[in-house]
Design an enzyme around this catalytic site. Structure first.
Site, PDB file in Angstrom:
ATOM      1  N   LYS A 159      39.948   7.607   3.434  1.00  0.00           N
ATOM      2  CA  LYS A 159      38.561   8.023   3.196  1.00  0.00           C
ATOM      3  C   LYS A 159      38.625   9.310   2.373  1.00  0.00           C
ATOM      4  O   LYS A 159      38.559  10.425   2.897  1.00  0.00           O
ATOM      5  CB  LYS A 159      37.840   8.211   4.536  1.00  0.00           C
ATOM      6  CG  LYS A 159      36.332   8.151   4.419  1.00  0.00           C
ATOM      7  CD  LYS A 159      35.691   8.017   5.781  1.00  0.00           C
ATOM      8  CE  LYS A 159      34.210   8.346   5.722  1.00  0.00           C
ATOM      9  NZ  LYS A 159      33.391   7.433   4.922  1.00  0.00           N
TER      10      LYS A 159
HETATM   11  N1  PPE Z   1      33.340   1.548   4.280  1.00  0.00           N
HETATM   12  C1  PPE Z   1      33.038   2.664   3.611  1.00  0.00           C
HETATM   13  C2  PPE Z   1      33.298   2.707   2.162  1.00  0.00           C
HETATM   14  C3  PPE Z   1      32.501   3.742   4.294  1.00  0.00           C
HETATM   15  O1  PPE Z   1      32.210   4.853   3.622  1.00  0.00           O
HETATM   16  C4  PPE Z   1      32.255   3.645   5.683  1.00  0.00           C
HETATM   17  C5  PPE Z   1      31.629   4.803   6.415  1.00  0.00           C
HETATM   18  C6  PPE Z   1      32.567   2.447   6.330  1.00  0.00           C
HETATM   19  C7  PPE Z   1      33.128   1.419   5.606  1.00  0.00           C
HETATM   20  C8  PPE Z   1      32.378   2.269   7.808  1.00  0.00           C
HETATM   21  O2  PPE Z   1      33.282   3.054   8.547  1.00  0.00           O
HETATM   22  P1  PPE Z   1      32.931   3.543  10.022  1.00  0.00           P
HETATM   23  O3  PPE Z   1      31.927   4.623   9.879  1.00  0.00           O
HETATM   24  O4  PPE Z   1      34.231   3.999  10.581  1.00  0.00           O
HETATM   25  O5  PPE Z   1      32.386   2.401  10.760  1.00  0.00           O
HETATM   26  N2  PPE Z   1      30.680   5.519   5.638  1.00  0.00           N
HETATM   27  C9  PPE Z   1      30.165   6.824   6.011  1.00  0.00           C
HETATM   28  C10 PPE Z   1      29.020   7.246   5.121  1.00  0.00           C
HETATM   29  C11 PPE Z   1      29.370   7.573   3.748  1.00  0.00           C
HETATM   30  C12 PPE Z   1      28.389   8.535   3.175  1.00  0.00           C
HETATM   31  O6  PPE Z   1      28.769   9.666   3.036  1.00  0.00           O
HETATM   32  O7  PPE Z   1      27.280   8.165   2.887  1.00  0.00           O
HETATM   33  C13 PPE Z   1      29.563   6.825   7.402  1.00  0.00           C
HETATM   34  O8  PPE Z   1      29.049   5.801   7.834  1.00  0.00           O
HETATM   35  O9  PPE Z   1      29.559   7.900   8.007  1.00  0.00           O
END
Ligand code: PPE
Length: 305
Positions: A159
């Site tokens: 990330k």
């Molecule tokens: N894919 C991407 C590209 C991604 O950025 C996130 C989180 C996910 C999958 C899901 O991951 P998880 O949160 O662990 O379930 N994206 C973040 C937001 C990005 C932003 O800054 O806007 C978030 O959900 O916090």
């Protein structure tokens, strides 16, 4: 989405005033995009604010740093404690939390090895990530003209701040075209993920989500959803999906910390039943899980007090 300031931000070991959390314009990461970050949510529970899967988010932050060969100056436990301090200081019952580790001021040029690593953790109130309408009506999706990163270009498993240049290009393109969110395809043409969410689509009753190999982030919400789905007796699996799979799927949703579980009502103007029965059940259970209302998953809550 506008930020509402809170009192304090944790910076390199101290809580500083919100307005004092500044960096120099020659900060390395601002120029070259090599920083690692997380998105985490704290929810209001019967026992006060609790951060959902906090330790695992900090472990993923450490993993992102390992991929980038960035030396994290704080352990997972230290970052967990710092996060609780920030949330406590905010006085908020629930909030979004943004930890970031970045190369600071003092070095320029592409060799990151001599750079110092700075770490900050901020929190603020954040509502429905894909809009209030998205929650009631589902989201309209568009397959992006932008391709997701390849593993040998910009590792999507990390990330990294720079990875989100690709996401922002896709997001703005989708919004300008009148859609809510973009779906990214991998260089091989398989469905990868959205700009900030993982994807689930049902085919023949099975909830399928693309694997990391297809360029998806290892989502903690994705993992939560798979556990909840199994409890309901819904079959889930990691597998490759094509855009045609999405066009003819029985139901679809996207999920992430910020977006939570959001139903999808169409992909490229091909309607999808919304919300599907599995989507509705999972979204409701997810909302209870993060608030500590499901006994089985209480261990995922890390209480601030
Ligand atoms: N894919 C991407 C590209 C991604 O950025 C996130 C989180 C996910 C999958 C899901 O991951 P998880 O949160 O662990 O379930 N994206 C973040 C937001 C990005 C932003 O800054 O806007 C978030 O959900 O916090």
């Amino acid at each position: 989405m506008p930020i509402t300031p809170t009192d304090k931000i944790w910076m390199n070991g101290e809580l500083v005033d919100w307005d004092a959390a500044q960096i120099h314009v020659l900060t390395h990461t601002l120029h070259y995009g090599m920083g690692v970050f997380e998105g985490i949510r704290a929810y209001e529970t019967a026992d006060g604010p609790a951060v959902f899967r906090l330790t695992e988010h900090m472990q993923r932050l450490h993993n992102s740093a390992r991929i980038m060969m960035m030396d994290m100056p704080y352990t997972v436990d230290e970052l967990v404690a710092a996060t609780k301090d920030v949330v406590r200081a905010s006085g908020l019952p629930s909030c979004y939390i943004r930890p970031i580790a970045y190369y600071g001021y003092g070095e320029m040029g592409l060799n990151t090895l001599p750079c110092s690593v700075d770490v900050a953790i901020a929190c603020w109130p954040w509502g429905a990530y894909l809009g209030e309408e998205a929650v009631s009506k589902g989201v309209r999706m568009k397959i992006s003209s932008w391709t997701r990163h390849d593993h040998n270009t910009m590792p999507p498993a990390a990330k990294t701040t720079g990875n989100y240049v690709n996401s922002s290009l896709a997001k703005v393109e989708a919004l300008k075209a009148g859609y809510d969110e973009a779906i990214m395809l991998s260089p091989q043409g398989f469905v990868s993920e959205c700009t900030g969410e993982n994807i689930f689509a049902a085919r023949d009753g099975v909830l399928i989500t693309p694997p990391i190999a297809a360029g998806a982030l290892e989502g903690l919400t994705q993992d939560t959803v798979m556990a909840i789905a199994r409890d309901f007796g819904f079959e889930t699996k990691f597998d490759y999906l094509t855009r045609s799979d999405l066009y003819v799927c029985e139901e679809m949703f996207v999920c992430g910390t910020a977006a939570e579980v959001s139903a999808v009502n169409s992909v490229d103007d091909r309607p999808i039943p919304c919300p599907g029965p599995m989507t509705a059940a999972i979204a409701a259970e997810y909302a209870k899980t993060v608030r500590g209302e499901v006994d089985r998953y209480k261990d995922w809550l890390e209480y601030v007090d």
